[in-house]
Scaffold this motif. Structure first.
Motif, PDB file in Angstrom:
ATOM      1  N   LYS A  13      57.575  52.528  44.845  1.00 49.04           N
ATOM      2  CA  LYS A  13      58.217  51.218  44.742  1.00 49.04           C
ATOM      3  C   LYS A  13      57.725  50.528  43.491  1.00 49.04           C
ATOM      4  O   LYS A  13      56.784  50.989  42.843  1.00 49.04           O
ATOM      5  CB  LYS A  13      57.911  50.370  45.977  1.00 49.04           C
ATOM      6  N   ASP A  14      58.371  49.425  43.150  1.00 50.78           N
ATOM      7  CA  ASP A  14      57.911  48.614  42.036  1.00 50.78           C
ATOM      8  C   ASP A  14      56.520  48.094  42.389  1.00 50.78           C
ATOM      9  O   ASP A  14      56.306  47.609  43.503  1.00 50.78           O
ATOM     10  CB  ASP A  14      58.885  47.450  41.805  1.00 50.78           C
ATOM     11  N   PRO A  15      55.558  48.180  41.472  1.00 54.13           N
ATOM     12  CA  PRO A  15      54.188  47.772  41.803  1.00 54.13           C
ATOM     13  C   PRO A  15      54.065  46.315  42.256  1.00 54.13           C
ATOM     14  O   PRO A  15      53.152  45.973  43.006  1.00 54.13           O
ATOM     15  CB  PRO A  15      53.417  48.000  40.508  1.00 54.13           C
ATOM     16  N   ALA A  16      54.970  45.441  41.848  1.00 51.38           N
ATOM     17  CA  ALA A  16      54.880  44.029  42.206  1.00 51.38           C
ATOM     18  C   ALA A  16      55.491  43.732  43.573  1.00 51.38           C
ATOM     19  O   ALA A  16      55.265  42.661  44.133  1.00 51.38           O
ATOM     20  CB  ALA A  16      55.578  43.190  41.142  1.00 51.38           C
ATOM     21  N   GLU A  22      47.671  46.755  42.876  1.00 52.31           N
ATOM     22  CA  GLU A  22      46.847  46.007  41.925  1.00 52.31           C
ATOM     23  C   GLU A  22      46.703  46.719  40.591  1.00 52.31           C
ATOM     24  O   GLU A  22      46.534  46.090  39.556  1.00 52.31           O
ATOM     25  CB  GLU A  22      45.470  45.748  42.533  1.00 52.31           C
ATOM     26  N   ASP A  23      46.784  48.043  40.594  1.00 46.48           N
ATOM     27  CA  ASP A  23      46.587  48.790  39.359  1.00 46.48           C
ATOM     28  C   ASP A  23      47.905  49.168  38.685  1.00 46.48           C
ATOM     29  O   ASP A  23      47.905  49.929  37.716  1.00 46.48           O
ATOM     30  CB  ASP A  23      45.738  50.026  39.614  1.00 46.48           C
ATOM     31  N   GLY A  24      49.035  48.678  39.185  1.00 50.54           N
ATOM     32  CA  GLY A  24      50.324  48.937  38.548  1.00 50.54           C
ATOM     33  C   GLY A  24      50.911  50.304  38.799  1.00 50.54           C
ATOM     34  O   GLY A  24      51.788  50.755  38.071  1.00 50.54           O
ATOM     35  N   VAL A  25      50.455  51.001  39.843  1.00 50.66           N
ATOM     36  CA  VAL A  25      50.934  52.346  40.151  1.00 50.66           C
ATOM     37  C   VAL A  25      52.171  52.242  41.037  1.00 50.66           C
ATOM     38  O   VAL A  25      52.198  51.478  41.994  1.00 50.66           O
ATOM     39  CB  VAL A  25      49.826  53.157  40.857  1.00 50.66           C
ATOM     40  N   ARG A  26      53.201  53.044  40.710  1.00 57.06           N
ATOM     41  CA  ARG A  26      54.438  53.032  41.504  1.00 57.06           C
ATOM     42  C   ARG A  26      54.310  53.816  42.799  1.00 57.06           C
ATOM     43  O   ARG A  26      54.906  53.465  43.797  1.00 57.06           O
ATOM     44  CB  ARG A  26      55.606  53.623  40.696  1.00 57.06           C
ATOM     45  N   SER A  27      53.571  54.907  42.797  1.00 50.16           N
ATOM     46  CA  SER A  27      53.480  55.784  43.959  1.00 50.16           C
ATOM     47  C   SER A  27      52.106  55.637  44.599  1.00 50.16           C
ATOM     48  O   SER A  27      51.087  55.780  43.921  1.00 50.16           O
ATOM     49  CB  SER A  27      53.714  57.239  43.543  1.00 50.16           C
ATOM     50  N   THR A  28      52.103  55.341  45.895  1.00 52.99           N
ATOM     51  CA  THR A  28      50.847  55.198  46.618  1.00 52.99           C
ATOM     52  C   THR A  28      50.892  56.042  47.889  1.00 52.99           C
ATOM     53  O   THR A  28      51.961  56.267  48.456  1.00 52.99           O
ATOM     54  CB  THR A  28      50.575  53.720  46.981  1.00 52.99           C
ATOM     55  N   ARG A  29      49.709  56.503  48.318  1.00 54.76           N
ATOM     56  CA  ARG A  29      49.596  57.332  49.524  1.00 54.76           C
ATOM     57  C   ARG A  29      48.990  56.483  50.646  1.00 54.76           C
ATOM     58  O   ARG A  29      48.050  55.732  50.427  1.00 54.76           O
ATOM     59  CB  ARG A  29      48.722  58.544  49.246  1.00 54.76           C
TER      60      ARG A  29
END
Length: 155
Positions: A92-95, A123-130
Protein backbone atom coordinates in the motif's frame (compact mmCIF):
# COMPACT_ATOMS: atom_id res chain seq x y z
CA UNK A 1 -29.33 -44.62 -83.24
CA UNK A 2 -30.33 -44.54 -79.65
CA UNK A 3 -30.27 -41.35 -77.70
CA UNK A 4 -28.51 -41.38 -74.44
CA UNK A 5 -30.60 -40.44 -71.44
CA UNK A 6 -29.87 -37.00 -70.03
CA UNK A 7 -29.18 -36.75 -66.31
CA UNK A 8 -32.01 -35.08 -64.43
CA UNK A 9 -31.41 -31.40 -63.85
CA UNK A 10 -30.81 -30.38 -60.26
CA UNK A 11 -32.49 -27.05 -59.51
CA UNK A 12 -30.26 -26.57 -56.42
CA UNK A 13 -27.14 -26.34 -58.60
CA UNK A 14 -26.83 -22.96 -60.32
CA UNK A 15 -26.63 -22.97 -64.06
CA UNK A 16 -23.42 -22.11 -65.82
CA UNK A 17 -23.08 -19.07 -68.02
CA UNK A 18 -24.66 -15.67 -67.56
CA UNK A 19 -26.98 -16.79 -64.76
CA UNK A 20 -24.23 -18.45 -62.67
CA UNK A 21 -24.01 -15.53 -60.18
CA UNK A 22 -27.67 -15.73 -59.24
CA UNK A 23 -28.98 -18.55 -57.10
CA UNK A 24 -31.37 -21.01 -58.60
CA UNK A 25 -35.02 -20.05 -58.08
CA UNK A 26 -35.65 -22.84 -55.58
CA UNK A 27 -32.73 -21.70 -53.39
CA UNK A 28 -33.94 -18.11 -53.38
CA UNK A 29 -37.40 -19.32 -52.46
CA UNK A 30 -36.06 -21.54 -49.71
CA UNK A 31 -33.41 -19.29 -48.14
CA UNK A 32 -34.38 -15.81 -49.25
CA UNK A 33 -32.64 -13.33 -51.48
CA UNK A 34 -28.95 -12.63 -50.94
CA UNK A 35 -28.23 -9.94 -48.33
CA UNK A 36 -27.13 -6.51 -49.41
CA UNK A 37 -23.60 -5.51 -48.49
CA UNK A 38 -22.96 -2.62 -46.12
CA UNK A 39 -22.02 0.64 -47.72
CA UNK A 40 -18.37 1.68 -47.20
CA UNK A 41 -19.49 4.68 -45.14
CA UNK A 42 -21.51 2.42 -42.81
CA UNK A 43 -18.56 0.06 -42.42
CA UNK A 44 -16.27 2.97 -41.58
CA UNK A 45 -18.62 4.36 -38.90
CA UNK A 46 -19.09 0.89 -37.45
CA UNK A 47 -15.33 0.47 -37.19
CA UNK A 48 -14.90 3.91 -35.59
CA UNK A 49 -17.66 3.11 -33.08
CA UNK A 50 -16.17 -0.29 -32.19
CA UNK A 51 -12.73 1.28 -31.76
CA UNK A 52 -14.16 3.98 -29.47
CA UNK A 53 -15.90 1.36 -27.33
CA UNK A 54 -12.69 -0.72 -27.12
CA UNK A 55 -10.61 2.31 -26.04
CA UNK A 56 -13.21 3.29 -23.46
CA UNK A 57 -13.38 -0.24 -22.08
CA UNK A 58 -9.59 -0.48 -21.88
CA UNK A 59 -9.46 2.83 -20.00
CA UNK A 60 -12.15 1.73 -17.57
CA UNK A 61 -10.36 -1.57 -16.88
CA UNK A 62 -7.09 0.28 -16.25
CA UNK A 63 -8.71 2.66 -13.76
CA UNK A 64 -10.95 0.07 -12.07
CA UNK A 65 -8.07 -2.34 -11.45
CA UNK A 66 -5.75 0.20 -9.87
CA UNK A 67 -6.04 -1.16 -6.35
CA UNK A 68 -5.01 1.04 -3.46
CA UNK A 69 -3.97 -1.95 -1.38
CA UNK A 70 -3.04 -5.52 -2.27
CA UNK A 71 -2.20 -8.53 -0.11
CA UNK A 72 -0.61 -11.93 -0.44
CA UNK A 73 -1.05 -14.89 1.90
CA UNK A 74 2.30 -16.35 2.88
CA UNK A 75 1.58 -19.02 5.49
CA UNK A 76 -0.72 -20.18 8.23
CA UNK A 77 -0.50 -22.62 11.09
CA UNK A 78 -3.20 -24.17 13.21
CA UNK A 79 -1.70 -23.76 16.67
CA UNK A 80 -4.45 -25.38 18.72
CA UNK A 81 -8.16 -26.13 18.71
CA UNK A 82 -8.85 -22.45 19.46
CA UNK A 83 -6.04 -20.59 17.72
CA UNK A 84 -4.38 -20.11 14.32
CA UNK A 85 -1.55 -17.87 13.12
CA UNK A 86 -1.53 -16.19 9.70
CA UNK A 87 1.40 -14.43 8.00
CA UNK A 88 0.78 -12.15 5.01
CA UNK A 89 2.29 -9.27 3.04
CA UNK A 90 0.47 -5.99 2.37
CA UNK A 91 1.39 -3.52 -0.38
CA UNK A 92 0.00 0.00 0.00
CA UNK A 93 0.98 3.64 -0.11
CA UNK A 94 3.27 4.20 2.90
CA UNK A 95 1.13 7.14 4.12
CA UNK A 96 -2.17 5.19 4.08
CA UNK A 97 -3.76 3.20 6.85
CA UNK A 98 -5.32 -0.13 5.87
CA UNK A 99 -7.33 -2.85 7.53
CA UNK A 100 -7.24 -6.51 6.58
CA UNK A 101 -9.80 -9.17 7.45
CA UNK A 102 -8.13 -12.48 8.34
CA UNK A 103 -10.25 -15.63 8.55
CA UNK A 104 -9.91 -19.23 9.67
CA UNK A 105 -12.14 -21.90 8.09
CA UNK A 106 -13.08 -25.48 8.83
CA UNK A 107 -13.30 -28.41 6.40
CA UNK A 108 -16.73 -27.25 5.15
CA UNK A 109 -15.34 -23.74 4.40
CA UNK A 110 -17.34 -22.24 7.25
CA UNK A 111 -15.62 -19.27 8.89
CA UNK A 112 -14.81 -20.23 12.48
CA UNK A 113 -12.47 -17.35 13.33
CA UNK A 114 -12.18 -13.74 12.15
CA UNK A 115 -9.78 -10.95 12.99
CA UNK A 116 -9.49 -7.42 11.57
CA UNK A 117 -5.88 -6.23 11.53
CA UNK A 118 -5.08 -2.50 11.38
CA UNK A 119 -1.96 -1.59 9.39
CA UNK A 120 -0.88 1.97 10.05
CA UNK A 121 1.30 4.27 7.97
CA UNK A 122 4.81 2.97 7.36
CA UNK A 123 7.35 5.09 9.19
CA UNK A 124 10.24 4.18 6.91
CA UNK A 125 8.37 4.76 3.63
CA UNK A 126 8.21 1.09 2.61
CA UNK A 127 5.28 0.02 0.41
CA UNK A 128 5.35 -3.69 1.28
CA UNK A 129 5.13 -4.86 4.87
CA UNK A 130 4.87 -8.32 6.45
CA UNK A 131 2.37 -9.04 9.21
CA UNK A 132 1.65 -12.01 11.46
CA UNK A 133 -1.52 -12.22 13.49
CA UNK A 134 -3.13 -14.75 15.80
CA UNK A 135 -6.81 -15.52 15.22
CA UNK A 136 -9.01 -17.11 17.90
CA UNK A 137 -11.33 -19.85 16.62
CA UNK A 138 -14.50 -21.61 17.77
CA UNK A 139 -12.89 -25.00 17.19
CA UNK A 140 -9.95 -26.42 15.24
CA UNK A 141 -9.66 -25.05 11.72
CA UNK A 142 -8.04 -26.47 8.61
CA UNK A 143 -7.31 -23.31 6.59
CA UNK A 144 -6.56 -19.64 7.22
CA UNK A 145 -6.13 -16.68 4.87
CA UNK A 146 -6.66 -12.97 4.31
CA UNK A 147 -10.20 -12.37 3.08
CA UNK A 148 -9.74 -8.73 1.98
CA UNK A 149 -7.85 -5.51 2.67
CA UNK A 150 -9.01 -1.92 2.28
CA UNK A 151 -7.84 1.63 2.91
CA UNK A 152 -9.48 3.39 5.86
CA UNK A 153 -9.96 7.11 6.23
CA UNK A 154 -7.92 8.77 8.94
CA UNK A 155 -10.06 10.41 11.60
Amino acid sequence: MTSQPQPPSNPAVPATGADASEPAPSLANRYGAPKRRLAPRTKRWGLVGALAVAVGLAGWVAVANSADVTFKDLSFSIDSATSATVTFDVQKDPADTAQCAVQVMDETYAVIGWETVRIGPAEDGVRSTRHTTEVRTEYEGVSASVNDCWIVAES
